[in-house]
Design a protein around this motif. Structure first.
Motif, PDB file in Angstrom:
ATOM      1  N   GLN A 285      32.360  44.569  43.153  1.00 26.10           N
ATOM      2  CA  GLN A 285      33.339  43.853  42.607  1.00 26.10           C
ATOM      3  C   GLN A 285      34.029  42.893  44.103  1.00 26.10           C
TER       4      GLN A 285
ATOM      5  N   ALA B  35      36.048  39.912  43.591  1.00 26.49           N
ATOM      6  CA  ALA B  35      37.497  40.096  43.667  1.00 26.49           C
ATOM      7  C   ALA B  35      37.644  38.279  44.335  1.00 26.49           C
ATOM      8  N   GLU B  36      36.707  38.091  45.175  1.00 24.90           N
ATOM      9  CA  GLU B  36      36.175  36.554  46.541  1.00 24.90           C
ATOM     10  C   GLU B  36      35.812  35.565  45.481  1.00 24.90           C
TER      11      GLU B  36
ATOM     12  N   GLU C 299      38.257  48.370  38.990  1.00 24.71           N
ATOM     13  CA  GLU C 299      39.055  47.311  39.851  1.00 24.71           C
ATOM     14  C   GLU C 299      37.591  45.563  38.777  1.00 24.71           C
TER      15      GLU C 299
ATOM     16  N   GLY D 186      38.767  43.188  36.818  1.00 27.21           N
ATOM     17  CA  GLY D 186      39.101  41.900  37.405  1.00 27.21           C
ATOM     18  C   GLY D 186      40.322  40.843  36.910  1.00 27.21           C
TER      19      GLY D 186
ATOM     20  N   ASN E 163      39.441  37.677  37.666  1.00 23.03           N
ATOM     21  CA  ASN E 163      38.738  36.440  38.078  1.00 23.03           C
ATOM     22  C   ASN E 163      37.383  36.110  36.704  1.00 23.03           C
TER      23      ASN E 163
END
Length: 919
Positions: A404, A408-409, A444, A448, A450
């Motif tokens: 995750q 996210a990053e 999540e 996502g 991205n």
């Protein structure tokens, strides 16, 4: 790479015995012995191949033993040949320093990996200048090898030449990297090897890795760029043998290892990973050897034709809900997946080793970027890493958190951490699966913003996905044995999620304008992502995967944290995920009953929005070229009609008002010829005006008016129809029985596929039939000569200038490998799908003559076809006909329906096709 010990080598080939036989022949027959010598060599080669084939039959997964055995067989033959040529044909008692010759195996032969019909890649090495004696020996050996039927790839170079060319050419460098001494002057071989490492490889490691990876990426693109294509190339495809070889080449080039096992010693693999490497290699080599034996040639494509045979040879058996071939291919894809995982870890380690040895200079020589911390993880160089070896053991929920955070990053995962995640995936038990935080993190990631596709693929390859969602683990690497689906179920699903993310980001507006708008109008975007994840989750369980999948959704969605309303919607979407495409592609969208029945099952605009989105990503994720503008147009028409009905509770216009409105729309399109809407349009009844699109009506009216003015008995018009991604063919003729099947036959003989057909008769008895056609690859016909050929073929068919049935039967199948599948014809009657017509749906093997044959059968049974809708699913076609009897009534009598069914089953059968082909 790492040869296995071959038991009873002399049962494969006894070199001393063979050499003695050849020496005896040479001494007895002198210069006349060549035919007998070639025969003796051929017998030894054939006997060796038979023995290795017998061993493979006894141990069908022993890929290394089979591949090494064939290399051993060729080694011994080459040694016998060299000794014979240098002893009996060109003996040289006192050779000069130039009369030296070393023989090396290169390529796959150099790795001692040869399938039964692999090329023999061989290199002759000479001193700095080649002597005439060397050339004579090389030529004699090559002629003898060619006489044996071997396909030889050869080169002859001096040590200087080999060294220089290896510096310049990646292919030659790779060949020398794999060079293995066979026979001849071993000191010469040793000198070439020493100079290769000192003058070619030294200091060029980074360049070699960069060039090899670029070569690999280009090869992957040629092969479909996925390791989950359902007809993989065992050698060149992604996840195939060449990928394993690339790892070995890189490891050997950088660390000078002699075998794959030494990759453990230099830290590129753990012992477990090396064992996985060997297992995958053994299996892939075995599959390749079976392919060569079945085909009798160097064949590396694992096509549908051969999958069943190899599954049987390798002792795979049927299981409930999964056939032997599907189990075999699932195992194949699990090996390909493992190759992908090993590649990722291996290359990341190489990267790290380069980073550690790189020297900085100048102002930044002493500077090193500091790692940062994100929720306890170390982030450095764009990679996220676990801080310790026991990180996941302390809290297994972190196995979900890792992925995750990566999504996210927008981070890559450190190879050591991927290794840990794969090792520790077994820590995921029911307590982790039921953990609210783990499920929230997974949701999540799934939705996502991205790149969820890439990270979910990493998660899947690490084994974490299948452990966290065991139902997904069941479809991991599962193929669908048909020609419609291009990917395994898990890959198809992950691609669908990726497409959904791209649609949401607006990257596919041109291809999916409607879905790109709707995704921002739905009440819950996470419903869309969970539905994409679960829509095929129950495939391979032996029942209706839509119904079984809905049950899975009802269990999983609450666990993921979805509300009861979201859960109900996801379950409905999974149950009905095929409804929209089946309605759009197999039903008449101008029939009000079609829309009424569809809306009855959808029941709400929110459901309709989600269904439209899921249908689009599901179709496109099937494979390249499956989605097209024709399908988009049909789905759009269905969506618009259903939305209107759902919003208003009824169709906006009554029949009379709709016809009037369309007449006006057509008049506007006609411009200065608007009067045709009344003068010519009056000859058509309301059914025609409702059935056809305004732009087609405008074309028909102009065409019909011109044909009648010129008093043409037959008028055919073809033009590219951009909006539908197809070619429109309109035929105007005096209506008579059998017209439809003859037109269909003419179109098929011209090499076209009919995807939609609407048949109309004017009040004055003229037929106006509209066909939408494409070529066998789903593309429209545009060129003038193509359109002319279609028109001429239809004219010939209608004038009885050609015998349709035998000509059509001789045409090749649209998919030449479709005979690998069992497709039993099936006929379904539906008297509820339309208020006016009986709907007949025929499922059968796709072939050029199918529509013509079915239409002829309907004609012979006294039925009138009003519209036809043709859908292809790989090897299977579904042809839907809206019919009445000659009085305009539905077909209802059980006896008559039974007779029609039997006639259609016969028309769609393989047996009839075989009889026609013989005739």
């Amino acid at each position: 790479m790492t040869a296995v010990r071959l038991p009873d080598q002399r049962a494969i080939i006894d070199r001393r015995k063979l050499a003695a036989r050849i020496a005896a022949l040479a001494e007895a027959e002198g210069g006349q012995a060549r035919p007998q010598i070639v025969e003796a060599l051929r017998e030894a080669l054939e006997a060796g191949r038979v023995e290795l084939g017998r061993r493979l039959e006894q141990q069908p997964s022993a890929g290394h033993a089979c591949a090494n055995g064939h290399a051993f067989l060729i080694d011994q033959l080459v040694r016998v040949l060299f000794d014979h040529v240098t002893t009996h044909l060109y003996p040289a008692a006192n050779r000069s320093t130039a009369e030296r010759l070393a023989i090396m195996a290169v390529g796959g032969y150099g790795r001692a990996e040869m399938a039964p019909h692999s090329d023999v890649d061989i290199a002759f090495l000479t001193p700095r200048r080649s002597a005439a004696w060397c050339e004579q020996v090389i030529e004699a050996m090559l002629y003898l090898m060619w006489d044996l039927g071997l396909k030889v790839g050869h080169s002859s170079r001096s040590v200087d030449e080999a060294t220089r060319l290896a510096r310049e050419d990646l292919t030659i460098r790779t060949a020398l990297l794999e060079a293995r001494y066979i026979w001849g002057d071993e000191a010469l071989y040793d000198e070439a090897a020493r100079r290769f490492w000192a003058e070619v490889a030294h200091g060029t490691g980074r360049q070699f890795v960069r060039e090899k990876l670029a070569e690999r990426d280009a090869r992957h693109r040629r092969m479909g760029d996925s390791r989950y294509v359902v007809e993989p190339n065992v050698k060149e495809g992604k996840g195939g043998l060449r990928d394993l070889q690339t790892l070995y080449w890189i490891g050997k080039y950088i660390h000078q290892v002699r075998s794959a096992s030494e990759l453990v010693d230099v830290g590129l693999f753990t012992r477990d990973e090396y064992r996985s490497f060997r297992r995958a290699e053994r299996f892939l080599l075995a599959v390749r050897c079976h392919l060569h034996q079945i085909t009798g040639r160097a064949e590396d494509r694992l096509t549908f034709d051969f999958q069943r045979q190899i599954a049987e040879r390798m002792n795979f058996a049927d299981r409930p809900g999964k056939s032997a071939v599907e189990r075999f291919m699932q195992f194949y894809f699990l090996q390909a997946k493992r190759v992908g995982s090993l590649t990722g870890v291996f290359l990341a380690h190489i990267d790290e080793q380069f980073a550690q040895t790189s020297q900085r200079s100048g102002f930044f020589a002493g500077f090193r970027a500091r790692p940062r911390e994100v929720k306890g993880y170390r982030v450095h160089g764009g990679k996220i890493a676990a801080p310790g070896d026991d990180w996941f053991r302390k809290d297994p929920v972190r196995l979900i958190e890792l992925f995750q955070l990566a999504e996210a990053e927008q981070l890559e995962i450190h190879p050591q951490t991927m290794r840990q995640a794969s090792r520790d995936s077994g820590l995921i038990d029911n307590s982790v699966r039921e953990n609210p935080r783990a499920n929230a993190l997974f949701l999540e990631l799934l939705a996502g913003r991205n790149d969820p596709e890439t990270v979910l693929r990493w998660m899947n390859e690490a084994g974490v996905m299948g452990r966290f969602v065991p139902d997904f683990g069941r479809v991991n690497a599962q193929m669908q044995f048909n020609m419609y689906h291009h990917y395994t179920v898990d890959e198809h699903t992950i691609r669908a999620i990726g497409l959904l993310a791209r649609i949401e980001k607006g990257e596919l507006k041109e291809d999916h304008p409607r879905a790109s708008q709707l995704i921002h109008k739905v009440a819950s975007r996470r419903v869309a992502y969970v539905a994409a994840l679960l829509h095929d989750i129950a495939k391979g369980r032996g029942g209706d995967h839509s119904e079984l999948g809905a049950e899975v959704a009802l269990e999983l969605c609450p666990r993921f944290g979805l509300s009861s309303a979201e859960t109900a919607l996801v379950a409905w979407l999974v149950r009905e995920h095929l409804l929209m495409s089946a309605t759009a592609f197999k039903r008449d969208l101008t029939d009000p009953k079609t829309i009424e029945d569809f809306v009855t099952r959808v029941q709400g605009v929110e459901r309709l929005r989600h269904l439209a989105i899921l249908t689009a990503v599901d179709i496109r994720a099937v494979g390249p070229g499956v989605w097209n503008s024709w399908k988009g147009q049909l789905l759009g028409e269905l969506y618009d009609s259903a939305q209107e009905r759902l919003r208003l509770g009824h169709a906006r216009h009554g029949r009379e008002i709709r016809v009037t409105a369309k007449r006006q729309e057509v008049a506007d399109l006609l411009g200065d010829r608007a009067e045709l809407a009344d003068s010519v349009g009056a000859r058509f009844d309301d059914a025609y005006w409702i059935a056809e699109a305004p732009d087609i009506i405008a074309l028909n009216l102009v065409h019909f008016g011109a044909a009648r003015t010129a008093d043409h008995r037959l008028s055919i018009h073809c033009e590219y129809y951009e909006e539908r991604g197809a070619t429109l063919v309109t035929v105007i003729a005096a209506d008579h029985p059998g017209l439809f099947y003859r037109i269909a036959g003419g179109i098929h003989l011209a090499g076209a596929n009919i995807i939609d057909a609407r048949i109309h008769t004017t009040r004055s008895g003229w037929a106006v039939d509209n066909f939408l056609i494409q070529d066998p690859h789903g593309r429209p016909f545009r060129e003038a000569d193509q359109l002319e050929r279609i028109e001429r073929s239809i004219e010939d068919a209608l004038a009885n200038r050609i015998a349709l049935e035998p000509r059509l039967a001789q045409r090749p199948l649209p998919h030449h490998r479709s005979k690998a599948f069992d497709v039993d014809p099936r006929v379904v009657f539906d008297n509820k799908a339309s208020n006016r017509f009986t709907v007949i749906e025929v499922n059968a093997r796709d072939r050029s003559a199918l529509l013509n044959r079915l239409a002829r059968t309907l004609f012979e049974e006294g039925l009138v076809v009003h519209s036809a809708h043709i859908t292809a699913y790989g090897e299977r076609a579904v042809d839907t006909f809206y019919v009445t009897d000659v009085t305009g009534s539905k077909i209802t009598g059980e006896a008559r329906l039974g007779r029609i069914e039997n006639a259609l089953l016969e028309a769609g059968s393989d047996a009839l096709q075989a009889r026609l082909e013989e005739a």
